[in-house]
Design a protein around this motif. Structure first.
Motif, short mmCIF file in Angstrom:
data_model
loop_
_atom_site.label_atom_id
_atom_site.label_comp_id
_atom_site.label_asym_id
_atom_site.label_seq_id
_atom_site.Cartn_x
_atom_site.Cartn_y
_atom_site.Cartn_z
N ASP A 22 0.80 -1.22 0.00
CA ASP A 22 0.00 0.00 0.00
C ASP A 22 0.84 1.27 0.00
N CYS A 23 2.13 1.13 0.25
CA CYS A 23 3.03 2.29 0.25
C CYS A 23 3.87 2.32 -1.03
N GLY A 24 3.60 1.43 -1.95
CA GLY A 24 4.31 1.40 -3.22
C GLY A 24 5.43 0.38 -3.28
N GLY A 25 5.61 -0.39 -2.22
CA GLY A 25 6.68 -1.40 -2.18
C GLY A 25 6.12 -2.80 -2.27
N GLY A 26 6.76 -3.73 -1.56
CA GLY A 26 6.33 -5.12 -1.57
C GLY A 26 6.87 -5.85 -2.78
N THR A 27 6.46 -7.08 -2.94
CA THR A 27 6.87 -7.91 -4.07
C THR A 27 5.66 -8.10 -4.97
N SER A 28 5.82 -7.72 -6.23
CA SER A 28 4.70 -7.78 -7.17
C SER A 28 4.83 -8.95 -8.12
N ALA A 29 3.71 -9.44 -8.52
CA ALA A 29 3.63 -10.49 -9.54
C ALA A 29 2.36 -10.26 -10.33
N PHE A 30 2.29 -10.85 -11.49
CA PHE A 30 1.11 -10.74 -12.31
C PHE A 30 0.59 -12.13 -12.62
N SER A 31 -0.72 -12.27 -12.59
CA SER A 31 -1.36 -13.54 -12.88
C SER A 31 -2.30 -13.32 -14.06
N SER A 32 -2.18 -14.14 -15.08
CA SER A 32 -3.03 -14.00 -16.26
C SER A 32 -3.86 -15.26 -16.46
N THR A 33 -5.10 -15.05 -16.84
CA THR A 33 -5.96 -16.16 -17.19
C THR A 33 -6.60 -15.87 -18.54
N MET A 34 -6.91 -16.91 -19.26
CA MET A 34 -7.55 -16.76 -20.56
C MET A 34 -8.84 -17.57 -20.55
N THR A 35 -9.91 -16.96 -21.03
CA THR A 35 -11.17 -17.69 -21.17
C THR A 35 -11.62 -17.57 -22.63
N THR A 36 -12.15 -18.65 -23.14
CA THR A 36 -12.66 -18.66 -24.51
C THR A 36 -14.12 -19.10 -24.46
N THR A 37 -14.96 -18.35 -25.15
CA THR A 37 -16.38 -18.65 -25.21
C THR A 37 -16.78 -18.82 -26.66
N THR A 38 -17.44 -19.90 -26.98
CA THR A 38 -17.96 -20.14 -28.32
C THR A 38 -19.47 -20.19 -28.24
N GLN A 39 -20.13 -19.46 -29.11
CA GLN A 39 -21.58 -19.38 -29.08
C GLN A 39 -22.16 -20.21 -30.24
N TYR A 40 -23.10 -21.05 -29.91
CA TYR A 40 -23.79 -21.85 -30.91
C TYR A 40 -25.23 -21.37 -30.99
N ILE A 41 -25.74 -21.26 -32.19
CA ILE A 41 -27.13 -20.83 -32.38
C ILE A 41 -27.88 -21.96 -33.08
N THR A 42 -29.01 -22.33 -32.51
CA THR A 42 -29.87 -23.34 -33.12
C THR A 42 -31.09 -22.61 -33.66
N GLN A 43 -31.35 -22.81 -34.91
CA GLN A 43 -32.50 -22.16 -35.55
C GLN A 43 -33.52 -23.19 -35.98
N HIS A 44 -34.77 -22.82 -35.81
CA HIS A 44 -35.87 -23.65 -36.31
C HIS A 44 -36.16 -23.16 -37.72
N ILE A 45 -36.11 -24.07 -38.65
CA ILE A 45 -36.37 -23.74 -40.05
C ILE A 45 -37.63 -24.48 -40.47
N CYS A 46 -38.54 -23.76 -41.11
CA CYS A 46 -39.79 -24.37 -41.56
C CYS A 46 -40.04 -24.00 -43.01
N ALA A 47 -40.54 -24.94 -43.76
CA ALA A 47 -40.91 -24.70 -45.16
C ALA A 47 -42.35 -25.17 -45.34
N ASP A 48 -43.16 -24.32 -46.00
CA ASP A 48 -44.53 -24.73 -46.32
C ASP A 48 -44.44 -26.00 -47.17
N SER A 49 -45.34 -26.95 -46.89
CA SER A 49 -45.26 -28.22 -47.60
C SER A 49 -46.66 -28.78 -47.84
N PRO A 50 -47.03 -28.95 -49.08
CA PRO A 50 -46.27 -28.65 -50.29
C PRO A 50 -46.07 -27.14 -50.46
N VAL A 51 -44.99 -26.77 -51.13
CA VAL A 51 -44.60 -25.36 -51.28
C VAL A 51 -45.70 -24.54 -51.96
#
Length: 174
Positions: A22-51
């Motif tokens: 808190d006074c600007g001293g001490g021993t410093s280190a850095f910790s890094s983490t990585m997160t990856t997010t993948t988004q999937y979309i499910t769509q409902h598809i409809c076709a008039d039948s018979p067209v």
């Protein structure tokens, strides 16, 4: 009120400015983490039948939809006149709007899944430890004492903002 500098209270050449985070001293280190997010979309598809379906009245699926003659759950829509009977009364070859038209609850359905985005986030945290952990100045004060009494550089910088935030939270809401 002047107590001098941190160096005036050093022990073995180590002051609060050297030992305390808190006074600007001490021993410093850095910790890094990585997160990856993948988004999937499910769509409902409809076709008039018979067209090219048309009821015995000549109305198409587009007509049923545009005129609100049916609902997606297969029920009669607000545009349907009850004196017309049911969808089955207007079926052709046993196929009514409720069977043929997507907007009337029919048609041919399928589901499609696609991967759309991948987001990668890197989070870096600064970690500091007082060093030596048991440091005491010549006054007997520890790093925790400097931090708690507001005498550290960080505390002196943050204290006005902390006081202002506390005052804001305690004031009556308008």
């Amino acid at each position: 009120l002047s107590w001098g500098t941190f160096a005036d209270w050093a022990v073995n050449g180590i002051s609060a400015a050297d030992a305390c985070c808190d006074c600007g001293g001490g021993t410093s280190a850095f910790s890094s983490t990585m997160t990856t997010t993948t988004q999937y979309i499910t769509q409902h598809i409809c076709a008039d039948s018979p067209v090219d379906w048309q009821g015995s009245s000549g109305r198409t699926c587009a007509d049923y939809s545009a005129n609100h003659l049916c609902n997606e759950d297969g029920s009669l829509g607000i545009g349907w006149n009850l004196s017309w009977g049911t969808f089955a009364d207007w079926a052709v070859n046993g196929i009514s709007a409720a069977d043929a038209c997507c907007d009337c609850g029919g048609g041919t359905s399928a589901f499609s899944s696609t991967m759309t985005t991948t987001t990668t986030r890197y989070i870096t945290q600064h970690i500091c430890a007082d060093s030596p952990v048991d440091w005491q100045g010549s006054s007997g004060r520890t790093c925790a004492d400097y931090s708690l009494t507001g005498q550290s550089t960080v505390s002196q910088l943050l204290m006005p903002a902390v006081i202002a935030e506390a005052a804001r939270r305690l004031s009556p809401q308008r």
